[in-house]
Design a protein around this motif. Structure first.
Motif, PDB file in Angstrom:
ATOM      1  N   GLN A   1      31.189  54.292  51.001  1.00  0.00           N
ATOM      2  CA  GLN A   1      30.940  55.095  52.195  1.00  0.00           C
ATOM      3  C   GLN A   1      30.681  56.546  51.804  1.00  0.00           C
ATOM      4  O   GLN A   1      29.777  57.191  52.340  1.00  0.00           O
ATOM      5  N   GLN A   2      31.454  57.054  50.853  1.00  0.00           N
ATOM      6  CA  GLN A   2      31.245  58.423  50.391  1.00  0.00           C
ATOM      7  C   GLN A   2      29.888  58.546  49.692  1.00  0.00           C
ATOM      8  O   GLN A   2      29.138  59.488  49.936  1.00  0.00           O
ATOM      9  N   LEU A   3      29.569  57.587  48.835  1.00  0.00           N
ATOM     10  CA  LEU A   3      28.290  57.600  48.128  1.00  0.00           C
ATOM     11  C   LEU A   3      27.130  57.578  49.127  1.00  0.00           C
ATOM     12  O   LEU A   3      26.195  58.375  49.018  1.00  0.00           O
TER      13      LEU A   3
ATOM     14  N   ALA B   1      38.705  45.742  47.172  1.00  0.00           N
ATOM     15  CA  ALA B   1      37.830  45.889  48.336  1.00  0.00           C
ATOM     16  C   ALA B   1      37.995  47.260  48.983  1.00  0.00           C
ATOM     17  O   ALA B   1      36.993  47.896  49.354  1.00  0.00           O
ATOM     18  N   SER B   2      39.204  47.742  49.109  1.00  0.00           N
ATOM     19  CA  SER B   2      39.441  49.061  49.712  1.00  0.00           C
ATOM     20  C   SER B   2      38.784  50.167  48.896  1.00  0.00           C
ATOM     21  O   SER B   2      38.187  51.087  49.453  1.00  0.00           O
ATOM     22  N   MET B   3      38.895  50.067  47.567  1.00  0.00           N
ATOM     23  CA  MET B   3      38.278  51.059  46.687  1.00  0.00           C
ATOM     24  C   MET B   3      36.760  51.047  46.873  1.00  0.00           C
ATOM     25  O   MET B   3      36.136  52.104  47.006  1.00  0.00           O
ATOM     26  N   ILE B   4      36.171  49.853  46.889  1.00  0.00           N
ATOM     27  CA  ILE B   4      34.715  49.724  47.034  1.00  0.00           C
ATOM     28  C   ILE B   4      34.259  50.330  48.353  1.00  0.00           C
ATOM     29  O   ILE B   4      33.312  51.122  48.391  1.00  0.00           O
ATOM     30  N   ILE B   5      34.919  49.961  49.434  1.00  0.00           N
ATOM     31  CA  ILE B   5      34.505  50.448  50.755  1.00  0.00           C
ATOM     32  C   ILE B   5      34.587  51.967  50.822  1.00  0.00           C
ATOM     33  O   ILE B   5      33.642  52.635  51.240  1.00  0.00           O
TER      34      ILE B   5
ATOM     35  N   LYS C   1      27.803  62.400  39.352  1.00  0.00           N
ATOM     36  CA  LYS C   1      29.024  62.248  40.138  1.00  0.00           C
ATOM     37  C   LYS C   1      29.375  60.769  40.324  1.00  0.00           C
ATOM     38  O   LYS C   1      30.546  60.391  40.212  1.00  0.00           O
ATOM     39  N   TYR C   2      28.375  59.933  40.587  1.00  0.00           N
ATOM     40  CA  TYR C   2      28.654  58.545  40.967  1.00  0.00           C
ATOM     41  C   TYR C   2      28.573  57.536  39.824  1.00  0.00           C
ATOM     42  O   TYR C   2      29.105  56.435  39.960  1.00  0.00           O
ATOM     43  N   LEU C   3      27.972  57.888  38.709  1.00  0.00           N
ATOM     44  CA  LEU C   3      27.939  56.943  37.586  1.00  0.00           C
ATOM     45  C   LEU C   3      29.336  56.514  37.133  1.00  0.00           C
ATOM     46  O   LEU C   3      29.596  55.310  37.008  1.00  0.00           O
TER      47      LEU C   3
END
Length: 101
Positions: A10-12, A2-6, A82-84
């Protein structure tokens, strides 16, 4: 997880807001609505249901970003590149969670 996802989402979302504000690219809702961070007040019945929704959301976003990576718009294709890998990592982690349950 969950921490990684959040953190990553947020950055994305911040990068997407900057990109869409500085260019003619629209569709903020695609990013914001498809990738929902963990929400303690969400109406998900259980962890398995949330994980399944997370898997589906990430699969959808990965398809969108794969298409964006082929765009003629350099800013959009750079954003996608960057996000893929990050979203693929999230998807794999979510899929691994389902194996452990």
């Amino acid at each position: 997880y969950a921490s990684m996802i959040i953190k990553d989402h947020q950055q994305l979302q911040g990068d997407w807001a900057k990109l869409s504000a500085s260019s003619n690219i629209r569709g903020e809702s695609l990013i914001v609505t498809r990738l929902q961070p963990v929400n303690p007040s969400a109406k998900h019945r259980n962890t398995s249901e949330y994980i399944q929704l997370t898997i589906e959301d990430h699969q959808s976003m990965i398809r969108l970003l794969e298409a964006a990576s082929r765009s003629d718009n350099a800013s959009l294709s750079t954003f996608a590149a960057k996000y893929l890998p990050i979203l693929k990592k999230h998807l794999e982690a979510a899929q691994n969670l389902t194996i452990k349950e």
